[in-house]
Design an enzyme around this catalytic site. Structure first.
Site, short mmCIF file in Angstrom:
data_model
loop_
_atom_site.label_atom_id
_atom_site.label_comp_id
_atom_site.label_asym_id
_atom_site.label_seq_id
_atom_site.Cartn_x
_atom_site.Cartn_y
_atom_site.Cartn_z
CD GLU A 89 41.39 39.29 30.08
OE1 GLU A 89 40.90 38.20 30.52
OE2 GLU A 89 42.64 39.79 30.43
CG ASP A 120 42.35 31.42 35.98
OD1 ASP A 120 43.46 30.93 35.24
OD2 ASP A 120 42.58 32.29 36.56
CD GLN A 155 47.91 37.64 52.18
OE1 GLN A 155 47.77 38.55 51.41
NE2 GLN A 155 47.80 38.16 53.36
N PRO A 156 45.74 36.27 48.48
CG PRO A 156 44.66 38.10 48.19
CD PRO A 156 45.21 37.29 49.19
CB SER A 157 47.44 35.52 42.84
OG SER A 157 46.02 35.75 42.23
CE1 TYR A 158 42.39 39.69 40.75
CE2 TYR A 158 43.60 37.74 40.12
CZ TYR A 158 42.43 38.34 40.44
OH TYR A 158 41.45 37.69 39.67
CG HIS A 190 39.96 37.05 42.57
ND1 HIS A 190 40.89 37.91 43.35
CD2 HIS A 190 40.60 35.84 42.64
CE1 HIS A 190 41.97 37.42 43.51
NE2 HIS A 190 41.97 36.25 43.22
CB VAL A 191 34.47 34.39 44.22
CG1 VAL A 191 34.16 32.88 44.45
CG2 VAL A 191 34.22 35.16 44.95
CG HIS A 192 39.66 31.19 42.83
ND1 HIS A 192 40.77 31.25 41.91
CD2 HIS A 192 40.11 32.24 43.89
CE1 HIS A 192 41.56 32.28 42.17
NE2 HIS A 192 41.20 32.64 43.41
#
Length: 331
Positions: free
Chosen positions: A179, A199, A264-267, A271-273
């Protein structure tokens, strides 16, 4: 028939390789600018997809999640109608076919068949899909969990460590093994640096549903719970430079952005959205999203704020962590 923009998602081992029987289809428009690139025709890898079950669907969000087989491998296919863009309206009105369904006084209802290139279905293919992927996309009830700092140390952290969730796909991005062409901005500093990239939920064709992720170069920060005052420079750097990069690339000012972390994060790699204000992105509700500006201020007030703070978050019915909280008598 609608055209599709197909994306392949990494599997749980972190690889982005499909089986030799399934060719990887490069997504259209991955230059990060939302500009039209060269059209390319790809083999329809979904022609052999065998549907097993519909995991979930949403008439409101116009998407459907399907579990099935692709070249003898478990796969999850996500179909999602893309938003209507303002710059396509003239062609939609002039180049579409209308079929009258109902007329009553001043009201008429039609079925409109738009030109194929304006009638796309964004398609995400997860292959091979694990049981975790299937459960992730399955419609389920959720429960709100109350987690104290002690709960995190005695319940959540041991569960995370035991599960050994792979984030190799994140390292592939950081190391430019995957990526690299999608990266919008990078600060390479090992302490306060990060990469910013779209994303996969965003097709990059309009800013109304803008969605980017900033992934830190530091690899020892799992989530909000690991943050302390020593990480304030990192968070401030992401906050400031992320906004500047989005302004420069997409002409979207900071006042139009929602910048937050999940818990909770997904992983479990910090990381920041970054999403456009007004776009109801998945997980942007108060029970899961924490504004980055608030996180910074909380750490400035109390260096160990997130190590001690009671946090609330939803867990799905089949989540193993929910079972651990039940076993501990916390639900």
């Amino acid at each position: 028939m609608a055209e599709t923009a197909t994306k392949c998602v990494t599997d749980s081992s972190g690889t982005d390789e499909l089986s030799p029987k399934v060719k990887r289809v490069k997504p259209d428009n991955e230059n990060g600018r939302g500009e039209a690139g060269h059209e390319s025709e790809s083999e329809n890898i979904l022609s052999g997809f065998k549907t097993s079950t519909v995991l979930s669907d949403s008439a409101r969000e116009k998407n459907i999640f399907i579990h099935g087989k692709l070249a003898d491998q478990d796969a999850v296919v996500i179909l999602e109608k893309t938003p209507i863009r303002e710059d396509t309206l003239a062609e939609i009105f002039s180049g579409s076919r209308l079929k009258l369904e109902m007329r009553n006084d001043i009201y008429c209802t039609y079925q409109l068949q738009a030109p194929p290139h304006l009638n796309e279905i964004k398609t995400t293919v997860v292959c091979p899909a694990t049981e975790k992927h299937v459960k992730k996309y399955q419609r389920q009830e959720s429960s709100l969990v109350e987690e104290t700092g002690t709960d995190y140390q005695s319940i959540t952290l041991p569960y995370i460590q035991k599960q050994s969730f792979s984030v190799q796909w994140v390292y592939n991005i950081l190391e430019k093994k995957a990526e690299a062409e999608r990266i919008v901005y990078e600060d390479p500093d090992p302490e306060v640096g990060f990469v910013l990239l779209p994303d996969f939920k965003w097709d990059q064709k309009q800013v109304d549903d803008l969605y980017l992720i900033a992934i830190t170069h530091q690899r020892d920060i799992r989530s909000l719970r690991d943050l302390s005052s020593e990480h304030i420079p990192l968070l401030q750097n992401i906050f400031q430079k992320g906004k500047e990069a989005i302004l420069q690339r997409y002409n979207l000012p900071a006042s139009k952005l929602r910048i937050y972390l999940h818990y909770q994060p997904s992983y479990y790699h910090l990381h920041v959205h970054f999403t456009k204000l007004g776009y109801e992105a998945p997980g942007c509700g108060v029970e899961r999203a924490h504004l980055l500006a608030d996180v910074i201020q909380n750490l400035q007030s109390d260096p160990n704020y997130y190590k001690n703070r009671t946090l609330y978050f939803p867990l799905r019915a089949d989540d193993g962590l929910l079972s651990k909280f039940r076993e501990a008598g916390r639900l």
